[in-house]
Design a protein around this motif. Structure first.
Motif, PDB file in Angstrom:
ATOM      1  N   GLY A  97       0.857  -1.290   0.090  1.00 65.40           N
ATOM      2  CA  GLY A  97      -0.187  -0.254  -0.275  1.00 65.40           C
ATOM      3  C   GLY A  97       0.958   0.608   0.059  1.00 65.40           C
ATOM      4  N   LEU A  98       0.296   2.709   0.228  1.00 65.61           N
ATOM      5  CA  LEU A  98       0.945   3.187   0.003  1.00 65.61           C
ATOM      6  C   LEU A  98       1.821   3.691   1.257  1.00 65.61           C
ATOM      7  CD1 LEU A  98      -1.064   6.043  -1.331  1.00 65.61           C
ATOM      8  CD2 LEU A  98       0.960   5.702  -2.143  1.00 65.61           C
ATOM      9  N   HIS A  99       1.823   3.032   2.409  1.00 63.99           N
ATOM     10  CA  HIS A  99       3.030   3.518   3.231  1.00 63.99           C
ATOM     11  C   HIS A  99       4.038   2.570   3.136  1.00 63.99           C
ATOM     12  CE1 HIS A  99       0.703   6.901   6.032  1.00 63.99           C
ATOM     13  NE2 HIS A  99      -0.651   5.737   6.066  1.00 63.99           N
ATOM     14  N   GLY A 100       3.393   1.224   2.196  1.00 65.75           N
ATOM     15  CA  GLY A 100       4.666   0.378   2.171  1.00 65.75           C
ATOM     16  C   GLY A 100       5.899   0.802   1.189  1.00 65.75           C
ATOM     17  N   LEU A 101       5.055   1.604   0.802  1.00 61.17           N
ATOM     18  CA  LEU A 101       5.723   1.783  -0.668  1.00 61.17           C
ATOM     19  C   LEU A 101       6.877   3.785  -0.387  1.00 61.17           C
ATOM     20  CD1 LEU A 101       3.040   1.857  -3.368  1.00 61.17           C
ATOM     21  CD2 LEU A 101       5.315   1.173  -3.687  1.00 61.17           C
ATOM     22  N   SER A 102       6.355   4.557   0.643  1.00 59.47           N
ATOM     23  CA  SER A 102       6.927   5.317   1.241  1.00 59.47           C
ATOM     24  C   SER A 102       7.915   5.042   2.245  1.00 59.47           C
ATOM     25  CB  SER A 102       5.626   5.822   2.145  1.00 59.47           C
ATOM     26  OG  SER A 102       6.672   7.558   2.423  1.00 59.47           O
ATOM     27  N   VAL A 103       7.374   4.294   2.828  1.00 57.34           N
ATOM     28  CA  VAL A 103       8.769   3.658   3.419  1.00 57.34           C
ATOM     29  C   VAL A 103       9.907   3.140   2.674  1.00 57.34           C
ATOM     30  CG1 VAL A 103       9.492   1.895   5.278  1.00 57.34           C
ATOM     31  CG2 VAL A 103       7.998   2.713   5.473  1.00 57.34           C
ATOM     32  N   ALA A 104       9.129   2.205   1.528  1.00 55.71           N
ATOM     33  CA  ALA A 104      10.764   1.399   1.073  1.00 55.71           C
ATOM     34  C   ALA A 104      11.071   2.607  -0.285  1.00 55.71           C
ATOM     35  CB  ALA A 104       9.786   0.441  -0.454  1.00 55.71           C
ATOM     36  N   LEU A 105      10.637   3.908  -0.559  1.00 52.18           N
ATOM     37  CA  LEU A 105      11.151   4.975  -1.427  1.00 52.18           C
ATOM     38  C   LEU A 105      12.097   5.134  -0.607  1.00 52.18           C
ATOM     39  CD1 LEU A 105      11.388   6.811  -3.958  1.00 52.18           C
ATOM     40  CD2 LEU A 105       9.449   7.893  -2.957  1.00 52.18           C
ATOM     41  N   GLN A 106      11.492   6.415   0.716  1.00 50.84           N
ATOM     42  CA  GLN A 106      12.662   7.201   1.282  1.00 50.84           C
ATOM     43  C   GLN A 106      13.671   6.090   2.073  1.00 50.84           C
ATOM     44  OE1 GLN A 106      10.325  11.000   2.726  1.00 50.84           O
ATOM     45  NE2 GLN A 106       8.718   9.405   3.110  1.00 50.84           N
ATOM     46  N   SER A 107      14.236   4.939   2.084  1.00 47.50           N
ATOM     47  CA  SER A 107      14.641   4.354   2.239  1.00 47.50           C
ATOM     48  C   SER A 107      15.835   4.352   1.172  1.00 47.50           C
ATOM     49  CB  SER A 107      14.451   2.705   3.359  1.00 47.50           C
ATOM     50  OG  SER A 107      13.321   3.352   4.594  1.00 47.50           O
ATOM     51  N   ALA A 108      15.706   3.380   0.625  1.00 45.56           N
ATOM     52  CA  ALA A 108      16.370   2.665  -0.645  1.00 45.56           C
ATOM     53  C   ALA A 108      17.210   4.437  -1.296  1.00 45.56           C
ATOM     54  CB  ALA A 108      15.086   2.554  -1.824  1.00 45.56           C
ATOM     55  N   ARG A 109      16.012   5.683  -0.759  1.00 45.99           N
ATOM     56  CA  ARG A 109      17.231   6.799  -1.540  1.00 45.99           C
ATOM     57  C   ARG A 109      18.340   7.121  -0.921  1.00 45.99           C
ATOM     58  NH1 ARG A 109      12.645  10.577  -3.170  1.00 45.99           N
ATOM     59  NH2 ARG A 109      12.577   9.543  -5.247  1.00 45.99           N
ATOM     60  N   ARG A 110      18.259   7.054   0.828  1.00 45.63           N
ATOM     61  CA  ARG A 110      19.131   6.848   1.695  1.00 45.63           C
ATOM     62  C   ARG A 110      20.235   5.712   1.470  1.00 45.63           C
ATOM     63  NH1 ARG A 110      16.354   9.113   6.791  1.00 45.63           N
ATOM     64  NH2 ARG A 110      14.642   9.675   6.118  1.00 45.63           N
ATOM     65  N   GLY A 111      20.023   4.884   0.318  1.00 44.31           N
ATOM     66  CA  GLY A 111      21.403   4.075  -0.048  1.00 44.31           C
ATOM     67  C   GLY A 111      20.887   2.231   0.785  1.00 44.31           C
ATOM     68  N   VAL A 112      19.667   2.263   1.093  1.00 42.22           N
ATOM     69  CA  VAL A 112      19.474   0.975   1.945  1.00 42.22           C
ATOM     70  C   VAL A 112      18.502   0.854   1.087  1.00 42.22           C
ATOM     71  CG1 VAL A 112      17.684  -0.538   3.213  1.00 42.22           C
ATOM     72  CG2 VAL A 112      18.814   2.503   4.034  1.00 42.22           C
ATOM     73  N   SER A 113      19.198  -1.319   0.497  1.00 40.41           N
ATOM     74  CA  SER A 113      18.459  -2.038  -0.853  1.00 40.41           C
ATOM     75  C   SER A 113      17.354  -2.958   0.309  1.00 40.41           C
ATOM     76  CB  SER A 113      19.710  -3.496  -0.440  1.00 40.41           C
ATOM     77  OG  SER A 113      19.482  -4.114   0.670  1.00 40.41           O
ATOM     78  N   VAL A 114      16.497  -2.702  -0.470  1.00 40.15           N
ATOM     79  CA  VAL A 114      14.727  -2.547  -0.260  1.00 40.15           C
ATOM     80  C   VAL A 114      14.140  -3.884  -1.438  1.00 40.15           C
ATOM     81  CG1 VAL A 114      12.747  -1.785   0.857  1.00 40.15           C
ATOM     82  CG2 VAL A 114      14.772  -0.429   0.418  1.00 40.15           C
ATOM     83  N   ILE A 115      13.691  -4.803  -0.082  1.00 40.77           N
ATOM     84  CA  ILE A 115      12.972  -5.577  -1.128  1.00 40.77           C
ATOM     85  C   ILE A 115      11.655  -5.640  -0.770  1.00 40.77           C
ATOM     86  CG2 ILE A 115      11.707  -7.952  -1.759  1.00 40.77           C
ATOM     87  CD1 ILE A 115      14.475  -8.875  -1.619  1.00 40.77           C
ATOM     88  N   LEU A 116      10.132  -4.948  -1.341  1.00 41.49           N
ATOM     89  CA  LEU A 116       8.673  -4.774  -0.939  1.00 41.49           C
ATOM     90  C   LEU A 116       7.922  -6.246  -1.401  1.00 41.49           C
ATOM     91  CD1 LEU A 116       7.146  -1.568  -0.782  1.00 41.49           C
ATOM     92  CD2 LEU A 116       6.092  -3.521  -2.313  1.00 41.49           C
ATOM     93  N   VAL A 117       7.616  -6.752  -0.520  1.00 42.60           N
ATOM     94  CA  VAL A 117       6.299  -7.859  -0.581  1.00 42.60           C
ATOM     95  C   VAL A 117       4.690  -7.688  -1.105  1.00 42.60           C
ATOM     96  CG1 VAL A 117       7.754  -9.861  -0.983  1.00 42.60           C
ATOM     97  CG2 VAL A 117       6.019  -8.652   0.708  1.00 42.60           C
ATOM     98  N   GLU A 118       4.441  -8.021  -1.852  1.00 48.27           N
ATOM     99  CA  GLU A 118       2.707  -7.089  -2.037  1.00 48.27           C
ATOM    100  C   GLU A 118       1.535  -8.316  -2.345  1.00 48.27           C
ATOM    101  OE1 GLU A 118       0.174  -5.120  -0.879  1.00 48.27           O
ATOM    102  OE2 GLU A 118      -0.510  -6.433  -1.306  1.00 48.27           O
ATOM    103  N   ARG A 119       0.959  -8.811  -1.365  1.00 49.78           N
ATOM    104  CA  ARG A 119       0.304 -10.100  -2.199  1.00 49.78           C
ATOM    105  C   ARG A 119      -0.429 -10.432  -3.145  1.00 49.78           C
ATOM    106  NH1 ARG A 119      -4.102 -12.530   3.227  1.00 49.78           N
ATOM    107  NH2 ARG A 119      -4.301 -13.640   1.606  1.00 49.78           N
ATOM    108  N   HIS A 120      -1.490  -9.572  -2.989  1.00 48.70           N
ATOM    109  CA  HIS A 120      -2.451  -8.923  -4.218  1.00 48.70           C
ATOM    110  C   HIS A 120      -1.579  -8.329  -5.675  1.00 48.70           C
ATOM    111  CE1 HIS A 120      -5.092 -11.028  -2.395  1.00 48.70           C
ATOM    112  NE2 HIS A 120      -5.224 -10.443  -1.060  1.00 48.70           N
ATOM    113  N   PHE A 121      -1.975  -6.776  -5.729  1.00 46.79           N
ATOM    114  CA  PHE A 121      -0.877  -6.325  -6.726  1.00 46.79           C
ATOM    115  C   PHE A 121      -0.929  -4.463  -5.644  1.00 46.79           C
ATOM    116  CE2 PHE A 121      -5.556  -6.569  -7.843  1.00 46.79           C
ATOM    117  CZ  PHE A 121      -5.662  -5.036  -7.532  1.00 46.79           C
TER     118      PHE A 121
END
Ligand SMILES: Cc1cc2nc3c(=O)[nH]c(=O)nc-3n(C[C@H](O)[C@H](O)[C@H](O)COP(=O)(O)OP(=O)(O)OC[C@H]3O[C@@H](n4cnc5c(N)ncnc54)[C@H](O)[C@@H]3O)c2cc1C
Length: 373
Positions: A11-35
């Motif tokens: 959802g948007l919270h997962g995407l926002s955390v993933a985006l803002q962590s990755a921008r700071r150099g963290v490698s990120v995998i985000l999983v979603e059970r549906h779409f």
């Protein structure tokens, strides 16, 4: 699959955390059970509202409000944000006294985002509003956005920042080893140092898998969209004490919501519309805007998300398990908070702390105590 951070929930919270962590150099995998955006983030009314927020949420909400006005800087798109303002009207003297009281308390604390307006200003802002409305709280910088454009913009920005997004991927098991997690998923095992639980209505299941069980209910808020009609209402309008939010899109359709609850399926995986409860929201809309009576409803739906007993989210580290951060429980008002919650959780991911006071959102308040062995 291996990364520094595994975000559970697209959802948007997962995407926002993933985006803002990755921008700071963290490698990120985000999983979603549906779409991506399948649940609350795709079903939302997308109101961008500081109006009427719980005081504990105000620092997050005011930071988010500033970002909504500069959303292009964060995700390269304005997400359809329209700063049309929000009004919370008082339909009687009791409601007006409550609004007056709240605005005075906010002003005494130095907050200026809400302003009390009287009947003349209210009816000049919304000429079609029923004459019995006595006044309102007015937040001129609030508004609403386009949820699907927002999901697309956060997804594209996250991918550009290097986030690996895996859809149709259900997390079914989580095991903590001394330095890392092993997540069992329907698409194989993922190894990660940290996990963010952004599982929305199913965040309690993710928390239980990780060994940090919590109590949480599920909200099933309903929405109505009508056929197009001539432009009548610019701001988003709600009524204190009523389950009503009312706005008109640029295309002329009316979007009515406000928290009337649908029916949760027994397996807690879906929700359907409860026409009787929905009639109450529609009735309140017609009472406020008599001119909309008779306009046809073209679509209704019910969305699902986690609700906590105090209606505040859970944001922060688990105290029982290493390497687990929660971000869920937005209880029907998390859309506006997406940019700032993502920023604060990315702080926790990258530096272990944040400058925002998250104490009101601590997971302990909804923790299920484990039975003694
Ligand atoms: C009808 C409605 C109207 C709303 N109106 C407003 C509004 O006007 N203003 C406002 O601020 N807020 C509003 N909200 C609230 C707001 O939309 C939500 O707070 C926000 O979208 C929550 O986002 P999320 O990412 O936490 O949850 P979601 O978007 O629900 O995402 C969670 C995701 O986690 C996934 N998931 C769960 N478990 C697993 C697992 N084990 N493995 C993999 N994936 C998993 C789910 O499939 C889901 O897609 C509204 C909500 C609804 C439903």
């Amino acid at each position: 699959m291996k990364a520094d951070l595994l975000v559970i929930g697209g959802g948007l919270h997962g995407l926002s955390v993933a985006l803002q962590s990755a921008r700071r150099g963290v490698s990120v995998i985000l999983v979603e059970r549906h779409f991506l955006g399948r649940h609350a983030s795709g079903a939302t009314a997308a109101g961008v509202r500081t109006l009427g927020r719980h005081p504990a949420e105000l620092p997050l909400s005011l930071e988010a409000a500033a970002t909504w006005h500069a959303m292009t800087d964060l995700v390269g798109d304005d997400c359809g944000f329209n700063a049309c303002g929000q009004l919370q009207v008082a339909e009687d003297e009791t409601a007006l006294a409550k609004i007056r009281d709240r605005v005075s308390r906010l002003e005494a604390q130095g907050f200026t985002h809400e302003r009390l307006i009287g009947s003349n200003e209210l009816h000049s802002l919304v000429p079609d509003l029923a004459r019995h409305c006595l006044g309102a709280a007015w937040t001129v910088d609030d508004g609403s956005a386009d949820p699907h454009r927002t999901i697309g913009a956060f997804r594209d920005a996250a991918i550009a920042a290097g986030v690996q997004i895996v859809e149709k991927c259900l997390v079914t098991g989580l095991v903590r080893h001394s330095t890392h997690w092993l997540a069992q998923t329907s698409k194989g095992v993922i190894e990660a140092g940290l996990i963010v639980n952004a599982g929305g209505a199913w965040a309690d299941q993710v928390a239980a898998l990780a060994g940090d069980p919590v109590h949480q209910a599920i909200r099933t808020s309903m929405m109505v969209v009508t056929e197009r009609t001539s432009a009548r209402v610019k701001p988003v309008v709600s009524s204190l004490g009523q389950k009503l939010s009312f706005k008109q899109t640029a295309q002329g359709t009316l979007v009515i919501g406000g928290g009337s609850q649908g029916k949760l399926a027994p397996d807690r995986q879906s929700a359907s519309v409860d026409m009787v409860a929905l009639a109450a929201s529609v009735g309140a809309a017609v009472r406020l805007f008599p001119a909309v009576e008779g306009i046809r409803i073209v679509r209704t739906w019910a969305g699902m998300e986690a609700m906590t007993p105090d209606h505040l989210p859970v944001i922060g580290f688990s105290h029982r398990v290493d390497g687990l951060i929660h971000a869920f429980g937005f209880s029907g008002h998390g859309f506006q908070l997406v940019p700032s919650v993502g920023r604060a959780v990315a702080d926790l991911v990258c530096q272990g702390s944040t400058n925002l006071d998250l104490s009101a959102f601590d997971v302990t308040r909804i923790a299920i105590e484990r039975a003694a062995a």
